[in-house]
Design an enzyme around this catalytic site. Structure first.
Site, short mmCIF file in Angstrom:
data_model
loop_
_atom_site.label_atom_id
_atom_site.label_comp_id
_atom_site.label_asym_id
_atom_site.label_seq_id
_atom_site.Cartn_x
_atom_site.Cartn_y
_atom_site.Cartn_z
N LYS A 61 0.01 4.69 8.58
CA LYS A 61 0.77 5.00 7.36
C LYS A 61 -0.19 5.21 6.19
CE LYS A 61 1.90 1.47 5.10
NZ LYS A 61 1.44 0.64 3.97
N THR A 83 0.88 -1.17 0.00
CA THR A 83 0.00 0.00 0.00
C THR A 83 0.91 1.22 0.00
OG1 THR A 83 -1.60 -1.23 1.31
CG2 THR A 83 -1.90 1.17 1.19
N LYS A 108 -7.08 1.37 -3.19
CA LYS A 108 -6.69 0.83 -1.88
C LYS A 108 -6.87 1.88 -0.77
CE LYS A 108 -4.82 -1.61 1.38
NZ LYS A 108 -5.20 -2.87 1.95
P1 NAP Z 1 5.29 -6.84 7.25
O1 NAP Z 1 4.93 -8.12 7.88
O2 NAP Z 1 5.89 -5.77 8.09
O3 NAP Z 1 6.28 -7.13 6.03
C1 NAP Z 1 6.97 -6.12 5.36
C2 NAP Z 1 7.97 -6.77 4.42
O4 NAP Z 1 8.66 -5.75 3.69
C3 NAP Z 1 9.06 -7.56 5.17
O5 NAP Z 1 9.39 -8.69 4.39
C4 NAP Z 1 10.21 -6.57 5.23
O6 NAP Z 1 11.47 -7.17 5.34
C5 NAP Z 1 10.06 -5.91 3.86
N1 NAP Z 1 10.67 -4.59 3.80
C6 NAP Z 1 10.18 -3.44 4.35
N2 NAP Z 1 10.98 -2.41 4.05
C7 NAP Z 1 11.97 -2.91 3.27
C8 NAP Z 1 13.11 -2.32 2.64
N3 NAP Z 1 13.35 -1.00 2.75
N4 NAP Z 1 13.94 -3.13 1.94
C9 NAP Z 1 13.68 -4.45 1.83
N5 NAP Z 1 12.62 -5.07 2.40
C10 NAP Z 1 11.78 -4.30 3.12
O7 NAP Z 1 4.03 -6.19 6.52
P2 NAP Z 1 2.74 -6.87 5.85
O8 NAP Z 1 1.66 -6.91 6.85
O9 NAP Z 1 3.14 -8.10 5.13
O10 NAP Z 1 2.33 -5.71 4.81
C11 NAP Z 1 3.03 -5.50 3.60
C12 NAP Z 1 2.29 -4.43 2.78
O11 NAP Z 1 0.95 -4.89 2.52
C13 NAP Z 1 2.16 -3.08 3.50
O12 NAP Z 1 2.22 -2.03 2.57
C14 NAP Z 1 0.77 -3.16 4.12
O13 NAP Z 1 0.21 -1.86 4.33
C15 NAP Z 1 0.01 -3.96 3.07
N6 NAP Z 1 -1.15 -4.73 3.54
C16 NAP Z 1 -1.09 -5.46 4.71
C17 NAP Z 1 -2.21 -6.19 5.12
C18 NAP Z 1 -2.23 -6.99 6.41
O14 NAP Z 1 -3.34 -7.39 6.84
N7 NAP Z 1 -1.09 -7.29 7.04
C19 NAP Z 1 -3.37 -6.19 4.33
C20 NAP Z 1 -3.39 -5.48 3.14
C21 NAP Z 1 -2.26 -4.76 2.77
P3 NAP Z 1 12.00 -7.69 6.81
O15 NAP Z 1 11.39 -9.03 6.98
O16 NAP Z 1 13.47 -7.69 6.69
O17 NAP Z 1 11.51 -6.68 7.81
#
Ligand code: NAP
Length: 304
Positions: free
Chosen positions: A244, A101, A176
């Protein structure tokens, strides 16, 4: 694995990405994965994915490269970083699909830079939570060139159930944000109804059972209501990630000269949750803020 299946690269194996990548692999696509924290790649390696040392390396063998990282600066880093980003390894004719997102302007810049190398870009954020990611039932809203969308659709179908082409570059990110405006107010509304039921000494589980299938039913009520009742604040979606998203929506609304009064209040309530230390808990933690407005400290400790 079938030879005619598109080769997929996946960057970002967090709560969402790890399950999405697993579903791509399960559908028979050759898969190369990259994650900044290497330990998170191990379950996918055991399932048959190839590990890459950088996003560039994940892109080098791939027809489609999917990224799912935290915020707009992270998308720029994994996609556009000169030496290690996807752009450094992507093959001509391949397509980058960002499922994070992020802000609408991210799509414009990534499209411009990647197109110079003959690589396509689609903004394809997701909705449906960690359960949707696990069960391959995500909603995926896509912006970009229609011919690129048609090409990646078979891969998106391994991760989601409702996949909609929303229009030109950036349209997916904007849709989104519409989703997040609704999510923020709906999650707040669920917590408010539960807090009211609790004050009236109504059995909260019965309340959820009675109304979930009616006119007030919603994903937030069905999935997060029971967690609020059980005091389960483990994250599916972090409070800080919703903040965010609301920050991005607020900036876009300012540019569009649109007023979002309900979203502004919701943002303020989630900010209170974050400043109480609940930022890395699930968004259902707003219940602790809302019930805190009502109850005495003694009652509050019972409901926590
Ligand atoms: P998360 O568990 O925090 O995962 C984030 C991922 O991005 C991790 O693999 C992290 O690596 C990687 N990352 C972040 N910054 C980085 C960088 N600068 N360089 C390389 N890798 C990086 O988050 P998530 O819940 O999966 O969400 C991911 C996205 O989907 C977000 O934008 C969120 O808003 C969106 N989203 C989430 C949900 C939900 O229910 N969780 C639903 C819809 C959309 P590390 O493992 O090394 O930290």
């Amino acid at each position: 694995m079938s030879k005619d299946k598109l080769h997929v690269g996946f960057v970002g194996l967090g709560i969402m990405g790890r399950s999405m990548a697993a579903n791509v692999l399960k559908a028979g696509h050759p898969l190369t994965v990259y994650n900044r924290t290497v330990a998170k790649t191990q379950p996918l390696k055991r399932a048959g994915a190839v590990l890459a040392a950088s996003p560039a390396q994940a892109a080098a063998q791939s027809d489609i490269v999917i990224s799912c990282v935290s915020d707009s600066p992270d998308v720029y880093q994994v996609v556009l970083e000169e030496k290690t980003g996807i752009i450094a390894g992507a093959r001509q004719g391949s397509i980058v699909v960002d499922c994070s997102t992020a802000a609408p302007e991210v799509a414009a810049r990534c499209t411009e830079e990647l197109n110079k190398k003959g690589v396509g870009f689609l903004d394809a954020p997701i909705s449906g939570g960690d359960t949707g990611a696990k069960n391959a039932t995500l909603s995926i809203m896509v912006g970009g060139r229609k011919e690129d969308f048609d090409r990646v659709l078979p891969v998106l179908e391994t991760m989601g159930k409702t996949i909609v082409y929303c229009g030109s570059s950036g349209a997916g990110y904007v849709v989104k944000l519409c989703n997040q405006i609704l999510v923020s107010m709906n999650c707040w509304a669920v917590s408010e109804a539960l807090s009211f039921a609790q004050a009236a000494r109504i059995d909260m589980k019965s309340m959820l059972q009675a109304i979930s299938g009616g006119a007030a039913g919603s994903w937030q009520l069905i999935n997060l209501g029971p967690k609020m009742v059980a005091g389960d604040y483990a994250p599916g979606f972090f409070v800080d990630y919703l903040l965010k998203d609301l920050r991005i929506a607020h900036a876009a609304a300012c540019d569009l000269k649109v007023s979002l009064p309900g979203t502004a209040v919701a943002e303020s309530l989630f900010r209170a949750a974050s400043s109480h230390g609940f930022g890395r808990e699930g968004t259902q933690a707003i219940y602790k803020v809302i019930s805190g407005l009502r109850s005495s400290p003694e009652e509050r400790s019972k409901s926590n």
